[in-house]
Write a protein that holds these residues in place. Sequence first.
Motif, short mmCIF file in Angstrom:
data_model
loop_
_atom_site.label_atom_id
_atom_site.label_comp_id
_atom_site.label_asym_id
_atom_site.label_seq_id
_atom_site.Cartn_x
_atom_site.Cartn_y
_atom_site.Cartn_z
N TYR A 176 2.95 -4.84 -2.23
CA TYR A 176 1.80 -4.50 -3.06
C TYR A 176 2.14 -3.37 -4.04
CZ TYR A 176 -1.63 -7.35 -0.53
OH TYR A 176 -2.35 -8.40 -0.01
N THR B 126 -0.08 0.89 -2.11
CA THR B 126 0.05 1.07 -0.66
C THR B 126 -0.39 2.46 -0.25
OG1 THR B 126 1.89 -0.50 -0.57
CG2 THR B 126 1.68 1.03 1.26
N GLU B 127 0.03 3.46 -1.00
CA GLU B 127 -0.33 4.85 -0.69
C GLU B 127 -1.82 5.09 -0.91
OE1 GLU B 127 0.80 9.42 -2.09
OE2 GLU B 127 1.99 7.71 -2.80
N PRO C 213 4.57 -3.60 1.75
CA PRO C 213 5.16 -2.86 0.64
C PRO C 213 5.22 -3.64 -0.66
CG PRO C 213 6.82 -3.45 2.29
CD PRO C 213 5.50 -3.74 2.89
N GLN D 244 -2.93 -1.00 6.88
CA GLN D 244 -1.91 -0.77 5.86
C GLN D 244 -1.60 -2.10 5.20
OE1 GLN D 244 1.52 1.16 7.57
NE2 GLN D 244 0.33 2.92 8.31
N VAL D 245 -1.14 -2.04 3.97
CA VAL D 245 -0.77 -3.26 3.26
C VAL D 245 0.75 -3.33 3.15
CG1 VAL D 245 -2.93 -3.42 1.98
CG2 VAL D 245 -1.04 -2.10 1.03
#
Length: 222
Positions: A153, A158-159, A151, A148-149
């Motif tokens: 980003y 992110t999604e 938030p 995961q990256v």
Amino acid sequence: MNQSGSRNIRMDRRHCIALALALGISGPWGMAGAQNKTGPVLVLGDSLSAEYGLNRGKGWVKLLEQRLQAEKAPRAVVNASISGDTTSGGRARLPALLSQHQPSIVILELGGNDALRGLALQSSQGNLDAMIKASQDAGAQVLLVGMQVPPNYGASYTEQFAQMFQGTANRHKLALLPFLLAGFGDTPDAMQWFQADRIHPNAQAQPLMLNNVWPKLKPLLK
């Protein structure tokens, strides 16, 4: 049919089988794509799997080898992870690794550096697809390990980044660990599990990473 004719047919069949093996032809007599059940576990990852900033032998991949011994499922583990690697780098390196080690299971832990470098998700997706196909064609099962990256980003990126791993697993019908750092990297006290750079998990976090991987990997070992 006389005995000589029967012998000739058996010989012809053996010749066909040998030729199919030599050429890697799939089909009734070919072995290409047949599942390899006895080869090692190959881990193809980045710094999260390459013991970055840790003493040798303290990373989760080494702990996996010890877990396999303890579970009486001994199997060699080949750690082909390189710090800073991307899906493109993994794709370039994988064919030689498959040929050399002939793994029964490939754990793909790549993609985080693609995001850090701002690489197009479409390119990362294509590289994951290619690595999965190459692994399966070589007779290996695949466990896809996602990341995961942060938030910062942006919610949309992110999604989309998270969905890339889920969608890939769904398309190829793979085992998926959605987030390697789940349970400690996404908690309010997360920093106690990371090195000073606040990016790489410390030695205390490595057993937690293995505990995330193990339930997804164990069914593949059977």
